[in-house]
Design an enzyme around this catalytic site. Sequence first.
Site, PDB file in Angstrom:
ATOM      1  N   HIS A 199      18.733  68.742 -43.705  1.00 57.32           N
ATOM      2  CA  HIS A 199      19.963  69.652 -43.526  1.00 57.32           C
ATOM      3  C   HIS A 199      21.280  68.817 -43.744  1.00 57.32           C
ATOM      4  O   HIS A 199      22.343  69.027 -43.468  1.00 57.32           O
ATOM      5  CB  HIS A 199      20.224  70.490 -41.983  1.00 57.32           C
ATOM      6  CG  HIS A 199      19.230  71.416 -42.025  1.00 57.32           C
ATOM      7  ND1 HIS A 199      18.966  72.651 -42.577  1.00 57.32           N
ATOM      8  CD2 HIS A 199      18.048  71.131 -41.106  1.00 57.32           C
ATOM      9  CE1 HIS A 199      17.870  73.179 -42.199  1.00 57.32           C
ATOM     10  NE2 HIS A 199      17.366  72.461 -41.404  1.00 57.32           N
TER      11      HIS A 199
ATOM     12  N   LYS B 261      18.234  50.212 -30.833  1.00 52.07           N
ATOM     13  CA  LYS B 261      17.901  48.712 -30.884  1.00 52.07           C
ATOM     14  C   LYS B 261      18.209  48.038 -32.016  1.00 52.07           C
ATOM     15  O   LYS B 261      18.515  46.948 -32.074  1.00 52.07           O
ATOM     16  CB  LYS B 261      16.265  48.612 -30.402  1.00 52.07           C
ATOM     17  CG  LYS B 261      16.097  48.962 -28.931  1.00 52.07           C
ATOM     18  CD  LYS B 261      16.473  48.058 -27.952  1.00 52.07           C
ATOM     19  CE  LYS B 261      17.784  48.084 -27.323  1.00 52.07           C
ATOM     20  NZ  LYS B 261      18.065  49.137 -26.393  1.00 52.07           N
TER      21      LYS B 261
ATOM     22  N   LYS C 211      27.180  43.855 -21.408  1.00 56.28           N
ATOM     23  CA  LYS C 211      26.048  44.306 -20.884  1.00 56.28           C
ATOM     24  C   LYS C 211      26.549  45.620 -20.131  1.00 56.28           C
ATOM     25  O   LYS C 211      25.697  46.748 -20.096  1.00 56.28           O
ATOM     26  CB  LYS C 211      25.254  43.466 -20.038  1.00 56.28           C
ATOM     27  CG  LYS C 211      24.332  44.013 -19.250  1.00 56.28           C
ATOM     28  CD  LYS C 211      22.889  44.065 -19.997  1.00 56.28           C
ATOM     29  CE  LYS C 211      21.772  44.754 -19.260  1.00 56.28           C
ATOM     30  NZ  LYS C 211      20.897  45.224 -20.199  1.00 56.28           N
TER      31      LYS C 211
ATOM     32  N   GLU D 284      16.249  55.943 -29.210  1.00 59.82           N
ATOM     33  CA  GLU D 284      16.244  54.353 -28.777  1.00 59.82           C
ATOM     34  C   GLU D 284      15.914  53.282 -29.862  1.00 59.82           C
ATOM     35  O   GLU D 284      16.502  52.159 -29.695  1.00 59.82           O
ATOM     36  CB  GLU D 284      15.419  54.373 -27.566  1.00 59.82           C
ATOM     37  CG  GLU D 284      15.386  52.964 -26.814  1.00 59.82           C
ATOM     38  CD  GLU D 284      16.414  52.585 -26.093  1.00 59.82           C
ATOM     39  OE1 GLU D 284      17.709  53.446 -26.212  1.00 59.82           O
ATOM     40  OE2 GLU D 284      16.624  51.444 -25.895  1.00 59.82           O
TER      41      GLU D 284
ATOM     42  N   CYS E 267      33.308  41.806 -18.895  1.00 63.11           N
ATOM     43  CA  CYS E 267      33.798  40.749 -18.460  1.00 63.11           C
ATOM     44  C   CYS E 267      33.201  40.168 -17.213  1.00 63.11           C
ATOM     45  O   CYS E 267      32.596  41.042 -16.514  1.00 63.11           O
ATOM     46  CB  CYS E 267      35.396  40.744 -17.806  1.00 63.11           C
ATOM     47  SG  CYS E 267      36.526  41.479 -19.209  1.00 63.11           S
TER      48      CYS E 267
ATOM     49  N   ASN F 162      38.857  41.952 -13.791  1.00 67.32           N
ATOM     50  CA  ASN F 162      37.734  43.055 -14.883  1.00 67.32           C
ATOM     51  C   ASN F 162      38.201  44.446 -14.625  1.00 67.32           C
ATOM     52  O   ASN F 162      38.642  44.564 -13.569  1.00 67.32           O
ATOM     53  CB  ASN F 162      36.428  42.910 -14.114  1.00 67.32           C
ATOM     54  CG  ASN F 162      35.739  41.656 -14.627  1.00 67.32           C
ATOM     55  OD1 ASN F 162      36.079  40.886 -15.185  1.00 67.32           O
ATOM     56  ND2 ASN F 162      34.304  41.627 -13.908  1.00 67.32           N
ATOM     57  N   GLY F 163      38.206  45.062 -15.624  1.00 67.54           N
ATOM     58  CA  GLY F 163      38.546  46.518 -15.413  1.00 67.54           C
ATOM     59  C   GLY F 163      39.677  46.801 -16.431  1.00 67.54           C
ATOM     60  O   GLY F 163      40.201  45.824 -17.271  1.00 67.54           O
TER      61      GLY F 163
ATOM     62  N   TRP G   5      35.711  40.368 -22.142  1.00 69.04           N
ATOM     63  CA  TRP G   5      35.377  41.193 -23.349  1.00 69.04           C
ATOM     64  C   TRP G   5      36.603  41.827 -23.243  1.00 69.04           C
ATOM     65  O   TRP G   5      37.123  42.822 -22.459  1.00 69.04           O
ATOM     66  CB  TRP G   5      34.099  42.294 -22.820  1.00 69.04           C
ATOM     67  CG  TRP G   5      33.889  43.202 -23.812  1.00 69.04           C
ATOM     68  CD1 TRP G   5      32.759  42.872 -24.653  1.00 69.04           C
ATOM     69  CD2 TRP G   5      34.243  44.367 -24.040  1.00 69.04           C
ATOM     70  NE1 TRP G   5      32.875  43.942 -25.465  1.00 69.04           N
ATOM     71  CE2 TRP G   5      33.747  44.926 -25.098  1.00 69.04           C
ATOM     72  CE3 TRP G   5      35.175  45.327 -23.469  1.00 69.04           C
ATOM     73  CZ2 TRP G   5      33.770  46.146 -25.807  1.00 69.04           C
ATOM     74  CZ3 TRP G   5      35.627  46.471 -24.125  1.00 69.04           C
ATOM     75  CH2 TRP G   5      34.773  46.920 -25.107  1.00 69.04           C
TER      76      TRP G   5
ATOM     77  N   GLU H 148      22.124  47.769 -32.749  1.00 68.95           N
ATOM     78  CA  GLU H 148      22.866  46.908 -31.539  1.00 68.95           C
ATOM     79  C   GLU H 148      22.637  45.380 -31.973  1.00 68.95           C
ATOM     80  O   GLU H 148      23.435  44.680 -31.713  1.00 68.95           O
ATOM     81  CB  GLU H 148      22.797  47.519 -30.231  1.00 68.95           C
ATOM     82  CG  GLU H 148      21.480  47.275 -29.721  1.00 68.95           C
ATOM     83  CD  GLU H 148      21.386  47.742 -28.274  1.00 68.95           C
ATOM     84  OE1 GLU H 148      22.479  47.639 -27.492  1.00 68.95           O
ATOM     85  OE2 GLU H 148      20.537  48.036 -27.847  1.00 68.95           O
TER      86      GLU H 148
ATOM     87  N   ARG I   6      28.265  39.611 -20.002  1.00 75.13           N
ATOM     88  CA  ARG I   6      29.179  40.735 -19.617  1.00 75.13           C
ATOM     89  C   ARG I   6      30.346  40.521 -20.521  1.00 75.13           C
ATOM     90  O   ARG I   6      31.310  41.513 -20.447  1.00 75.13           O
ATOM     91  CB  ARG I   6      29.707  40.416 -18.300  1.00 75.13           C
ATOM     92  CG  ARG I   6      28.479  40.903 -17.144  1.00 75.13           C
ATOM     93  CD  ARG I   6      29.144  41.082 -15.668  1.00 75.13           C
ATOM     94  NE  ARG I   6      30.105  41.887 -15.779  1.00 75.13           N
ATOM     95  CZ  ARG I   6      30.025  43.049 -14.945  1.00 75.13           C
ATOM     96  NH1 ARG I   6      28.974  43.221 -14.282  1.00 75.13           N
ATOM     97  NH2 ARG I   6      30.963  44.068 -14.967  1.00 75.13           N
TER      98      ARG I   6
HETATM   99  O1  M6R Z   1      23.959  50.118 -17.118  1.00 77.74           O
HETATM  100  P1  M6R Z   1      23.816  51.364 -17.795  1.00 77.74           P
HETATM  101  O2  M6R Z   1      22.381  51.765 -17.741  1.00 77.74           O
HETATM  102  O3  M6R Z   1      24.642  52.391 -17.127  1.00 77.74           O
HETATM  103  O4  M6R Z   1      24.260  51.203 -19.179  1.00 77.74           O
HETATM  104  C1  M6R Z   1      24.366  52.068 -20.065  1.00 77.74           C
HETATM  105  C2  M6R Z   1      24.600  51.720 -21.689  1.00 77.74           C
HETATM  106  O5  M6R Z   1      25.688  50.972 -21.663  1.00 77.74           O
HETATM  107  C3  M6R Z   1      23.370  50.781 -21.908  1.00 77.74           C
HETATM  108  O6  M6R Z   1      22.087  51.563 -21.718  1.00 77.74           O
HETATM  109  C4  M6R Z   1      23.618  50.324 -23.312  1.00 77.74           C
HETATM  110  O7  M6R Z   1      23.478  51.357 -24.166  1.00 77.74           O
HETATM  111  C5  M6R Z   1      22.224  49.469 -23.361  1.00 77.74           C
HETATM  112  N1  M6R Z   1      22.881  48.042 -23.516  1.00 77.74           N
HETATM  113  C6  M6R Z   1      21.569  49.305 -25.012  1.00 77.74           C
HETATM  114  O8  M6R Z   1      20.978  48.577 -25.254  1.00 77.74           O
END
Ligand code: M6R
Length: 615
Positions: A511, A492, A610, A488, A2, A106-107, A76, A495, A27
Amino acid sequence: MCGIVGYVGPQQAAPILMDSLCRLEYRGYDSAGIAVRDGDGHTTVVKAKGRLKVLSEKIDGGRTLKGCIGIGHTRWATHGEPNEANAHPHISGSEPDDSAVVGVHNGIIENYAELKEKLVKAGYIFYSQTDTEVAVKLVDYYYKKYPTPSKAIAKAMMRIRGSYALAILFNDHQNQIWTARKDSPMIIGVTKGETFIASDVPAILKYTQDIYYVGNCEMACVEAGKVSFFNIDEEQLEKETVHITWDANAAERGGFEHFMIKEIHEQPKALQDTLNSLLNDGRLDITKSGITPEIARGISEISIVACGSAWHVGMAAKYVIEDIARIPVRVDVASEFRYHCPILQENALVIVISQSGETADSLAALREAKSRGIRTLAILNVLGSSIAREADHVLYTLAGPEIAVATTKAYSAQMLIGYVLAVELAFERGVIDEEKYKYYIAQLQTLPDKAEGLLEDKERIQWFASKFSTAHDAFFIGRGIDYAVALEGSLKMKEVSYVHSEAYAAGELKHGTISLIEDGTLLVGILTQNSLYEKTVSNMVECKTRGAYLMAVATAGHYDIEDTADFTIYVPNIDEHFAGSLTVIPLQLFGYYSSVSRGLDVDKPRNLAKSVTVE
Ligand code: M6R
């Protein structure tokens, strides 16, 4: 998650709030709303389900709402589905006009059910399923008992369990916005005659680069051109601003179609800037974090804690640090670390990696380590973030603001700091000699240019991504560091393009998972570790035999891979420890172009936000 914004000053608030919300939409983007108070003291709340543009159309970009003070929110959803009733701002009454107190949040308020029960007994009628409405009505409840904003908010803070950043308008205090926070960020910018509030720096960077941070369990009273801070005992606090060096233009798309592709292109600079910040006279220098050579020599083990992509950085760093510095490294997902009471040696170093510095689980993991008296080092991108303020030592990635939900440049800069730590710790502990030390530094210095070179090959990846845009599944495999990068690459892909994707240590595939391979399944093999090359190729061949379509990302020179793979991307030669920083770039581009080919919203993938400031 948020985003919160607020404005008070001589200008019309609504267009400024909408502009700032645009910069925070990463956010949260399932609903949005604003509250603006006009010159007659009447507060209008407008909300809309969906992206910010739906709200914007409703109020003509803010032009239909008059008034010089207001708050806004992009949501969010946590409690209550994304709909107009649940969107913020929330009001103290049950009818739209009954808005003695109006707030955004937020929270997560963990004890919201218990508080709601108390408020219902006191006669409050609820119109939404949110915990935020509970918070706003709780503030109103206390305001009726103790009619000063600071007392009412402080009383509410004492009752609320969980995390929150709140921005509140009191009808009796027409020219003020009140904020309070615990474990969720809130910043304030004051310029000539105007004051801005936001949950995140990019929202107000355009207006000011000098920022006040509201501390944990603190409140602030914001008026045009001024701000006063208080602790929960309502004692006034003195604060200094922090100057943010991020360029305001860095939070704009700058001619690129999406932030993600812009940020992919910014990686050479992020690598260069981060490396430069850790070089002093040609030698690595991490002492500005407070990690002295003596401390470096005394570390008995390292425990890396992070979430998502930052956890993937940890996975890669484990291979690099163990191999170069010979220090045992364990890597935990922060949400697991915080609850399973890990065994840590007295001289352990806990490293928390986080772009935002606000991730709830990472922050909790940091606190867990600190509570046990373990030294903590944070690798962060956002200056002044919650983790920055609590860690014993901090090293910053100089990646600039990262706006796309999918991380790219912050990941690369974090990886670089992992390498620097490995080399520096190895040298200080006498594991490598001067010659090797200089060799590693020279190799690191080649990274930015090599990364730049890789971006030139993007058209081939774009073509391949469009060919595979209808794929249902993808598998990413590798061994050692290549496995860490496979994690990673796979993230990518899933997501931003919503293609189901899994990453496996290449040797682990047979396995169980190999049963999922069928005609046309895409398998991406990563091959940069010489001693493991043939083994991973064998695993790729096993999948090809079962119908897989093979993409390879290999180090230049291994041209024989074309006998096996259907499509190959080569990355330049570099010391193998650092190859992950190069192999990840084509994988990021692959995820990006797959998303574009599918016509998806690359920068704001569904269900994601984010920074994850809730558990
Ligand atoms: O702000 P942070 O690096 O702590 O965030 C951790 C994850 O939420 C973040 O890396 C997330 O997996 C990415 N948005 C993925 O691309």
